[in-house]
Motif scaffolding. Structure first.
Motif, short mmCIF file in Angstrom:
data_model
loop_
_atom_site.label_atom_id
_atom_site.label_comp_id
_atom_site.label_asym_id
_atom_site.label_seq_id
_atom_site.Cartn_x
_atom_site.Cartn_y
_atom_site.Cartn_z
N ILE A 84 34.21 24.89 27.98
CA ILE A 84 33.03 24.04 27.90
C ILE A 84 33.35 22.86 27.01
N VAL A 85 32.94 21.67 27.46
CA VAL A 85 33.15 20.43 26.70
C VAL A 85 31.80 19.76 26.53
N GLU A 86 31.42 19.48 25.30
CA GLU A 86 30.25 18.66 24.99
C GLU A 86 30.78 17.29 24.59
N GLU A 87 30.66 16.33 25.48
CA GLU A 87 31.23 15.00 25.22
C GLU A 87 30.33 14.21 24.29
N GLN A 88 30.87 13.80 23.18
CA GLN A 88 30.11 13.08 22.16
C GLN A 88 29.63 11.73 22.67
N GLY A 89 28.40 11.37 22.28
CA GLY A 89 27.85 10.06 22.61
C GLY A 89 27.38 9.93 24.04
N ARG A 90 27.29 11.03 24.77
CA ARG A 90 26.89 10.97 26.17
C ARG A 90 25.56 11.67 26.38
N HIS A 91 24.70 11.03 27.18
CA HIS A 91 23.44 11.64 27.58
C HIS A 91 23.49 11.99 29.06
N HIS A 92 22.38 12.41 29.62
CA HIS A 92 22.37 12.96 30.98
C HIS A 92 22.80 11.95 32.03
N PHE A 93 22.55 10.67 31.79
CA PHE A 93 22.83 9.68 32.83
C PHE A 93 24.20 9.02 32.69
N ASN A 94 24.77 8.99 31.49
CA ASN A 94 26.09 8.37 31.37
C ASN A 94 27.22 9.38 31.20
N VAL A 95 26.90 10.67 31.25
CA VAL A 95 27.93 11.69 31.09
C VAL A 95 28.91 11.69 32.26
N ILE A 96 28.49 11.14 33.40
CA ILE A 96 29.37 11.09 34.58
C ILE A 96 30.27 9.86 34.60
N ASP A 97 30.04 8.91 33.71
CA ASP A 97 30.74 7.62 33.79
C ASP A 97 32.25 7.74 33.68
N GLY A 98 32.71 8.78 33.01
CA GLY A 98 34.15 8.93 32.83
C GLY A 98 34.92 9.05 34.13
N LEU A 99 34.26 9.46 35.20
CA LEU A 99 34.95 9.60 36.48
C LEU A 99 35.41 8.26 37.04
N GLU A 100 34.87 7.16 36.52
CA GLU A 100 35.35 5.84 36.97
C GLU A 100 36.73 5.51 36.43
N ASP A 101 37.15 6.19 35.37
CA ASP A 101 38.37 5.85 34.65
C ASP A 101 39.44 6.92 34.91
N PRO A 102 40.57 6.54 35.49
CA PRO A 102 41.61 7.55 35.77
C PRO A 102 42.16 8.21 34.53
N ASP A 103 42.00 7.59 33.36
CA ASP A 103 42.56 8.14 32.13
C ASP A 103 41.50 8.77 31.23
N HIS A 104 40.25 8.79 31.68
CA HIS A 104 39.20 9.40 30.86
C HIS A 104 39.40 10.92 30.82
N PRO A 105 39.08 11.56 29.70
CA PRO A 105 39.24 13.02 29.61
C PRO A 105 38.53 13.80 30.71
N LEU A 106 37.38 13.30 31.21
CA LEU A 106 36.68 14.00 32.28
C LEU A 106 37.51 14.01 33.56
N THR A 107 38.05 12.85 33.93
CA THR A 107 38.88 12.77 35.13
C THR A 107 40.13 13.63 34.98
N ARG A 108 40.77 13.52 33.85
CA ARG A 108 42.01 14.28 33.63
C ARG A 108 41.74 15.78 33.60
N ALA A 109 40.60 16.19 33.00
CA ALA A 109 40.26 17.62 32.98
C ALA A 109 39.99 18.13 34.39
N LEU A 110 39.24 17.36 35.17
CA LEU A 110 38.91 17.76 36.54
C LEU A 110 40.18 18.02 37.34
N LEU A 111 41.16 17.14 37.20
CA LEU A 111 42.38 17.22 37.99
C LEU A 111 43.46 18.07 37.34
N GLY A 112 43.15 18.62 36.17
CA GLY A 112 44.12 19.47 35.47
C GLY A 112 45.33 18.72 35.00
N GLU A 113 45.14 17.45 34.61
CA GLU A 113 46.29 16.64 34.21
C GLU A 113 46.18 16.19 32.75
#
Length: 274
Positions: free
Chosen positions: A245-274
């Protein structure tokens, strides 16, 4: 002992009212999603059918070169609203890392029940998987997080050969236990009852063998979304899944998904296991 009870369940699951400027969503997603579809050009295959219902359509975004696998993003909206068109820009991060991205729409309540939506999403993923080889990574936001987790909960709506390809599931702001939603006013439309809650709540089901799941939630989200995320990770750990479980600091319900726009964001990297 500090005893705590929730008395206003509608407020517990309300998001915009507790975020500064929260009323600008979901409209704030429309323009960036449209611009990204336009920028993708022929690499955006839009409105592909996966069933007979009017909303049984998905968009498939292709990377440059042969895809390394398939990412599926399932939208939220409390199973009551929105469609695939709001989220196209969230394919940017996985695409840049070489993965195809499928984004399905689905029939909304009350035209169907939540169980019917889960079966539609299973069919959508199967249709996309027939086009794209390799491992499958499933994510989704809010109600879409519920649907993402539901795909790897037994009995899965996915065909067995497709379920076997799922490498990682990342439910974002997941609604893992449907029972509290029965206490909200929106349940007049959702029509969740005890039987459906038992059949469709990932937290009340066992994960498929070999499941890997990371529950991702904003640290600034409503307590119920943080509780539900922790609940799923906790229960499925005890049932043999590899969980985090990851609680991303500084993120609320509507911007918590924004990391998927960035190939190097921890959310994208976690999703892809990289």
């Amino acid at each position: 002992m500090d005893l705590r009870a929730i008395t206003d369940w509608d407020d517990a699951y309300a998001n915009a009212a507790h975020i500064a400027g929260g009323d600008r969503w979901p409209d704030a997603w429309v323009a960036p999603a449209r611009r990204w579809r336009e920028a993708c050009g022929a690499r955006a295959m839009l409105d592909l059918p996966y069933g007979d219902a009017p909303r049984n359509r998905y968009d498939l975004f292709l990377p440059e070169g042969s895809p390394r696998g398939l990412v599926v993003f399932i939208h939220g909206g409390y199973w009551l609203a929105l469609d695939k068109s709001y989220w196209s820009h969230l394919s940017r991060g996985p695409l840049a890392r070489g993965f195809a991205v499928a984004m399905p729409s689905y029939t909304l309540c009350p035209e169907t029940r939540i169980g019917g939506i889960a079966r539609e999403i299973g069919a959508a993923i199967a249709a996309a998987a027939a086009r794209i080889d390799g491992p499958i990574f499933i994510t989704g936001h809010s109600a879409g997080g519920h649907l993402a987790a539901r795909m790897v909960a037994a009995p899965s709506p996915l065909p067995p050969e497709v379920a076997a390809r799922v490498a990682h599931t990342v439910p974002i702001s997941v609604l893992a236990d449907l029972r509290p939603l029965m206490r909200t006013a929106m349940n007049a439309t959702l029509r969740i009852d005890d039987a459906e809650a038992a059949a469709e709540s990932p937290a009340l089901l066992a994960p498929l063998p070999g499941t890997r799941v990371t529950c991702w939630v904003g640290a600034d989200e409503r307590p119920e979304f943080r509780r539900q995320s922790a609940l799923l990770a906790n229960i499925w750990t005890g049932l043999g899944a590899a969980t985090a479980i990851v609680e991303e600091q500084g993120r609320h319900h509507f911007n918590v998904i924004d990391g998927l726009e960035d190939p190097d964001h921890p959310l994208t990297r976690a999703l892809l296991g990289e």
